[in-house]
Design a protein around this motif. Structure first.
Motif, PDB file in Angstrom:
ATOM      1  N   GLU A  30       0.830  -1.203   0.000  1.00 16.08           N
ATOM      2  CA  GLU A  30       0.000   0.000   0.000  1.00 16.08           C
ATOM      3  C   GLU A  30       0.871   1.262   0.000  1.00 16.08           C
ATOM      4  OE1 GLU A  30      -2.069  -0.644   3.573  1.00 16.08           O
ATOM      5  OE2 GLU A  30      -3.451  -2.140   2.733  1.00 16.08           O
ATOM      6  N   LYS A  31       2.051   1.129   0.605  1.00 13.20           N
ATOM      7  CA  LYS A  31       2.954   2.279   0.693  1.00 13.20           C
ATOM      8  C   LYS A  31       3.692   2.549  -0.606  1.00 13.20           C
ATOM      9  CE  LYS A  31       3.961   1.154   5.544  1.00 13.20           C
ATOM     10  NZ  LYS A  31       5.018   0.695   6.457  1.00 13.20           N
ATOM     11  N   GLY A  32       3.623   1.600  -1.535  1.00 13.52           N
ATOM     12  CA  GLY A  32       4.385   1.732  -2.768  1.00 13.52           C
ATOM     13  C   GLY A  32       5.343   0.569  -2.911  1.00 13.52           C
ATOM     14  N   VAL A  33       6.362   0.740  -3.743  1.00 13.98           N
ATOM     15  CA  VAL A  33       7.328  -0.335  -3.970  1.00 13.98           C
ATOM     16  C   VAL A  33       8.435  -0.271  -2.922  1.00 13.98           C
ATOM     17  CG1 VAL A  33       8.966  -1.328  -5.603  1.00 13.98           C
ATOM     18  CG2 VAL A  33       6.845  -0.299  -6.438  1.00 13.98           C
ATOM     19  N   GLU A  34       8.690  -1.394  -2.268  1.00 15.67           N
ATOM     20  CA  GLU A  34       9.748  -1.440  -1.255  1.00 15.67           C
ATOM     21  C   GLU A  34      10.725  -2.561  -1.576  1.00 15.67           C
ATOM     22  OE1 GLU A  34       8.316   0.139   2.835  1.00 15.67           O
ATOM     23  OE2 GLU A  34       7.107  -1.627   2.360  1.00 15.67           O
ATOM     24  N   SER A  35      11.978  -2.372  -1.163  1.00 17.97           N
ATOM     25  CA  SER A  35      13.019  -3.358  -1.435  1.00 17.97           C
ATOM     26  C   SER A  35      13.692  -3.809  -0.150  1.00 17.97           C
ATOM     27  CB  SER A  35      14.079  -2.759  -2.370  1.00 17.97           C
ATOM     28  OG  SER A  35      13.496  -2.422  -3.606  1.00 17.97           O
ATOM     29  N   PHE A  36      14.001  -5.085  -0.097  1.00 19.41           N
ATOM     30  CA  PHE A  36      14.659  -5.657   1.081  1.00 19.41           C
ATOM     31  C   PHE A  36      15.751  -6.617   0.620  1.00 19.41           C
ATOM     32  CE2 PHE A  36      10.241  -4.758   1.984  1.00 19.41           C
ATOM     33  CZ  PHE A  36      10.262  -4.116   3.219  1.00 19.41           C
ATOM     34  N   ARG A  37      16.972  -6.373   1.049  1.00 23.83           N
ATOM     35  CA  ARG A  37      18.056  -7.266   0.653  1.00 23.83           C
ATOM     36  C   ARG A  37      18.123  -8.453   1.612  1.00 23.83           C
ATOM     37  NH1 ARG A  37      22.300  -6.343  -2.746  1.00 23.83           N
ATOM     38  NH2 ARG A  37      22.200  -4.070  -2.581  1.00 23.83           N
ATOM     39  N   ILE A  38      18.183  -9.655   1.042  1.00 22.72           N
ATOM     40  CA  ILE A  38      18.184 -10.887   1.837  1.00 22.72           C
ATOM     41  C   ILE A  38      19.545 -11.088   2.503  1.00 22.72           C
ATOM     42  CG2 ILE A  38      17.949 -13.396   1.731  1.00 22.72           C
ATOM     43  CD1 ILE A  38      16.128 -12.957  -0.755  1.00 22.72           C
ATOM     44  N   THR A  39      19.517 -11.379   3.797  1.00 25.06           N
ATOM     45  CA  THR A  39      20.770 -11.584   4.539  1.00 25.06           C
ATOM     46  C   THR A  39      20.895 -12.985   5.133  1.00 25.06           C
ATOM     47  OG1 THR A  39      19.740 -10.743   6.561  1.00 25.06           O
ATOM     48  CG2 THR A  39      20.932  -9.157   5.204  1.00 25.06           C
ATOM     49  N   GLU A  40      19.801 -13.719   5.192  1.00 26.33           N
ATOM     50  CA  GLU A  40      19.852 -15.029   5.846  1.00 26.33           C
ATOM     51  C   GLU A  40      18.770 -15.955   5.284  1.00 26.33           C
ATOM     52  OE1 GLU A  40      19.571 -14.688  10.057  1.00 26.33           O
ATOM     53  OE2 GLU A  40      19.794 -16.831  10.421  1.00 26.33           O
ATOM     54  N   THR A  41      19.166 -17.202   4.984  1.00 22.65           N
ATOM     55  CA  THR A  41      18.200 -18.200   4.491  1.00 22.65           C
ATOM     56  C   THR A  41      18.491 -19.550   5.143  1.00 22.65           C
ATOM     57  OG1 THR A  41      19.592 -18.879   2.622  1.00 22.65           O
ATOM     58  CG2 THR A  41      18.041 -17.090   2.213  1.00 22.65           C
ATOM     59  N   HIS A  81       2.774 -16.072  13.253  1.00 22.69           N
ATOM     60  CA  HIS A  81       3.844 -15.592  12.375  1.00 22.69           C
ATOM     61  C   HIS A  81       3.807 -16.273  11.017  1.00 22.69           C
ATOM     62  CE1 HIS A  81       5.423 -13.717  15.935  1.00 22.69           C
ATOM     63  NE2 HIS A  81       5.457 -14.880  16.556  1.00 22.69           N
ATOM     64  N   TRP A  82       3.776 -15.456   9.969  1.00 17.95           N
ATOM     65  CA  TRP A  82       3.844 -15.991   8.608  1.00 17.95           C
ATOM     66  C   TRP A  82       5.290 -16.255   8.246  1.00 17.95           C
ATOM     67  CZ3 TRP A  82      -0.518 -17.595   6.662  1.00 17.95           C
ATOM     68  CH2 TRP A  82      -1.712 -16.998   7.079  1.00 17.95           C
ATOM     69  N   MET A  83       5.555 -17.441   7.699  1.00 18.09           N
ATOM     70  CA  MET A  83       6.895 -17.801   7.252  1.00 18.09           C
ATOM     71  C   MET A  83       6.945 -17.728   5.732  1.00 18.09           C
ATOM     72  SD  MET A  83       8.689 -18.612  10.002  1.00 18.09           S
ATOM     73  CE  MET A  83       7.843 -17.237  10.764  1.00 18.09           C
ATOM     74  N   LYS A 104      18.065  -5.001   8.157  1.00 17.17           N
ATOM     75  CA  LYS A 104      17.334  -4.227   9.159  1.00 17.17           C
ATOM     76  C   LYS A 104      16.189  -4.997   9.815  1.00 17.17           C
ATOM     77  CE  LYS A 104      16.584  -0.464   6.598  1.00 17.17           C
ATOM     78  NZ  LYS A 104      17.502  -0.467   5.433  1.00 17.17           N
ATOM     79  N   TYR A 105      15.810  -6.158   9.260  1.00 17.98           N
ATOM     80  CA  TYR A 105      14.726  -6.927   9.857  1.00 17.98           C
ATOM     81  C   TYR A 105      15.121  -8.395   9.968  1.00 17.98           C
ATOM     82  CZ  TYR A 105      12.260  -2.680   8.856  1.00 17.98           C
ATOM     83  OH  TYR A 105      11.905  -1.361   8.800  1.00 17.98           O
ATOM     84  N   ASN A 106      15.731  -8.760  11.079  1.00 19.55           N
ATOM     85  CA  ASN A 106      16.141 -10.151  11.282  1.00 19.55           C
ATOM     86  C   ASN A 106      15.059 -10.930  12.001  1.00 19.55           C
ATOM     87  OD1 ASN A 106      18.682  -9.715  10.081  1.00 19.55           O
ATOM     88  ND2 ASN A 106      19.374  -8.779  11.977  1.00 19.55           N
ATOM     89  N   GLY A 107      14.866 -12.164  11.568  1.00 22.05           N
ATOM     90  CA  GLY A 107      13.812 -12.996  12.129  1.00 22.05           C
ATOM     91  C   GLY A 107      12.726 -13.193  11.091  1.00 22.05           C
ATOM     92  N   PRO A 108      12.395 -14.470  10.800  1.00 23.11           N
ATOM     93  CA  PRO A 108      11.462 -14.769   9.712  1.00 23.11           C
ATOM     94  C   PRO A 108      10.052 -14.245   9.948  1.00 23.11           C
ATOM     95  CG  PRO A 108      11.954 -16.739  11.001  1.00 23.11           C
ATOM     96  CD  PRO A 108      12.898 -15.682  11.453  1.00 23.11           C
ATOM     97  N   GLY A 109       9.629 -14.161  11.208  1.00 20.48           N
ATOM     98  CA  GLY A 109       8.297 -13.644  11.491  1.00 20.48           C
ATOM     99  C   GLY A 109       8.247 -12.123  11.417  1.00 20.48           C
ATOM    100  N   ILE A 149      17.872 -23.337  12.670  1.00 21.00           N
ATOM    101  CA  ILE A 149      17.364 -22.900  13.977  1.00 21.00           C
ATOM    102  C   ILE A 149      15.935 -23.392  14.204  1.00 21.00           C
ATOM    103  CG2 ILE A 149      16.693 -20.829  15.275  1.00 21.00           C
ATOM    104  CD1 ILE A 149      19.117 -19.448  14.051  1.00 21.00           C
ATOM    105  N   GLY A 150      15.657 -23.782  15.457  1.00 14.61           N
ATOM    106  CA  GLY A 150      14.269 -24.083  15.831  1.00 14.61           C
ATOM    107  C   GLY A 150      13.750 -25.408  15.338  1.00 14.61           C
ATOM    108  N   ILE A 151      14.637 -26.393  15.129  1.00 18.68           N
ATOM    109  CA  ILE A 151      14.202 -27.686  14.589  1.00 18.68           C
ATOM    110  C   ILE A 151      14.652 -28.830  15.493  1.00 18.68           C
ATOM    111  CG2 ILE A 151      14.109 -26.936  12.203  1.00 18.68           C
ATOM    112  CD1 ILE A 151      16.936 -28.278  11.918  1.00 18.68           C
ATOM    113  N   ASP A 152      14.532 -28.636  16.795  1.00 16.43           N
ATOM    114  CA  ASP A 152      15.062 -29.601  17.770  1.00 16.43           C
ATOM    115  C   ASP A 152      14.479 -31.008  17.615  1.00 16.43           C
ATOM    116  OD1 ASP A 152      16.694 -27.733  18.803  1.00 16.43           O
ATOM    117  OD2 ASP A 152      15.422 -27.245  20.523  1.00 16.43           O
ATOM    118  N   SER A 153      13.265 -31.106  17.110  1.00 17.73           N
ATOM    119  CA  SER A 153      12.637 -32.415  17.024  1.00 17.73           C
ATOM    120  C   SER A 153      12.994 -33.163  15.743  1.00 17.73           C
ATOM    121  CB  SER A 153      11.118 -32.276  17.116  1.00 17.73           C
ATOM    122  OG  SER A 153      10.642 -31.498  16.042  1.00 17.73           O
ATOM    123  N   ALA A 154      13.947 -32.650  14.991  1.00 19.98           N
ATOM    124  CA  ALA A 154      14.218 -33.203  13.662  1.00 19.98           C
ATOM    125  C   ALA A 154      15.115 -34.440  13.654  1.00 19.98           C
ATOM    126  CB  ALA A 154      14.834 -32.133  12.761  1.00 19.98           C
ATOM    127  N   GLY A 155      15.698 -34.813  14.774  1.00 21.02           N
ATOM    128  CA  GLY A 155      16.602 -35.965  14.747  1.00 21.02           C
ATOM    129  C   GLY A 155      18.035 -35.540  14.487  1.00 21.02           C
TER     130      GLY A 155
END
Length: 169
Positions: A30-41, A81-83, A104-109, A149-155
């Motif tokens: 709604e604010k217009g076009v915004e850009s975010f550079r990816i820092t973590e995957t 939280h949307w992933m 500037k925005y760390n954390g997937p949520g 991160i956050g996958i303790d039950s994965a084996g």
DNA sequence: TGAGTGATCGTA
DNA sequence: ACGATCACTCAC
């Protein structure tokens, strides 16, 4: 400044997830076009990967991951939280790269909240969309790896895979 | 360290 | 229909 082509996403997630670091998400809000550079995957890689949602096979939730790479997989976690995930690889090879951080925005949520990502973005084809694109401006930072991160039950085996990628300062 | 929050999926 | 689970975040 070039939009990533379909070929980019039709590769194994272990190739695509690190390559996404430094790329730019361009989104129309709604604010217009915004850009975010990816820092973590993070990479989630098929039914064998016990941390991947597709470990239980194809369900209505995991179906997007079974599509051809280049679409979004978006789901709600903890009722709040949307992933945001980018589907990779060929059809019926369920893989996705979780976007875990942008500048500037760390954390997937947090980043999805900032971008206004929600269920409506699920299945969105990012190679054809006007609303959501990923661009390459040639920037290629040094990349570090670590455990997911956050996958303790994965084996033990998959829990310890170094399938998290992030930009070193 | 623990509460908040609700869709999803296995079990019935 | 029910209950356990969950790729998180924030406040103590």
């Amino acid at each position: 400044m070039q939009q990533l082509s379909s070929d980019f996403f039709t590769n194994d997630v272990l190739i695509v997830a690190p390559k996404l670091i430094g790329k730019i998400i361009q989104i129309k809000t709604e604010k217009g076009v915004e850009s975010f550079r990816i820092t973590e995957t993070e990479a989630y890689r098929g039914e064998k990967d016990l941390a991947c949602h597709a470990r239980k096979g194809k369900t209505s939730r995991t179906a997007p991951m079974y599509e051809l790479g280049g679409i979004l997989y978006v789901y709600l976690i903890y009722g709040m939280h949307w992933m945001l995930n980018i589907v990779t690889a060929e059809k019926n090879n369920p893989q996705a790269a979780l976007i875990r951080g942008v500048e500037k925005y760390n954390g997937p949520g947090k980043l999805t909240k900032r971008m206004g990502i929600n269920k409506n973005f699920n299945y969105l084809n990012i190679c054809e969309s006007e609303q959501f694109q990923i661009l390459d401006d040639g920037f290629s930072p040094e990349i570090k790896t670590g455990k997911r991160i956050g996958i303790d039950s994965a084996g033990e085996i998959y829990k310890n895979k170094a399938w998290r990628y992030y930009q070193s300062e």
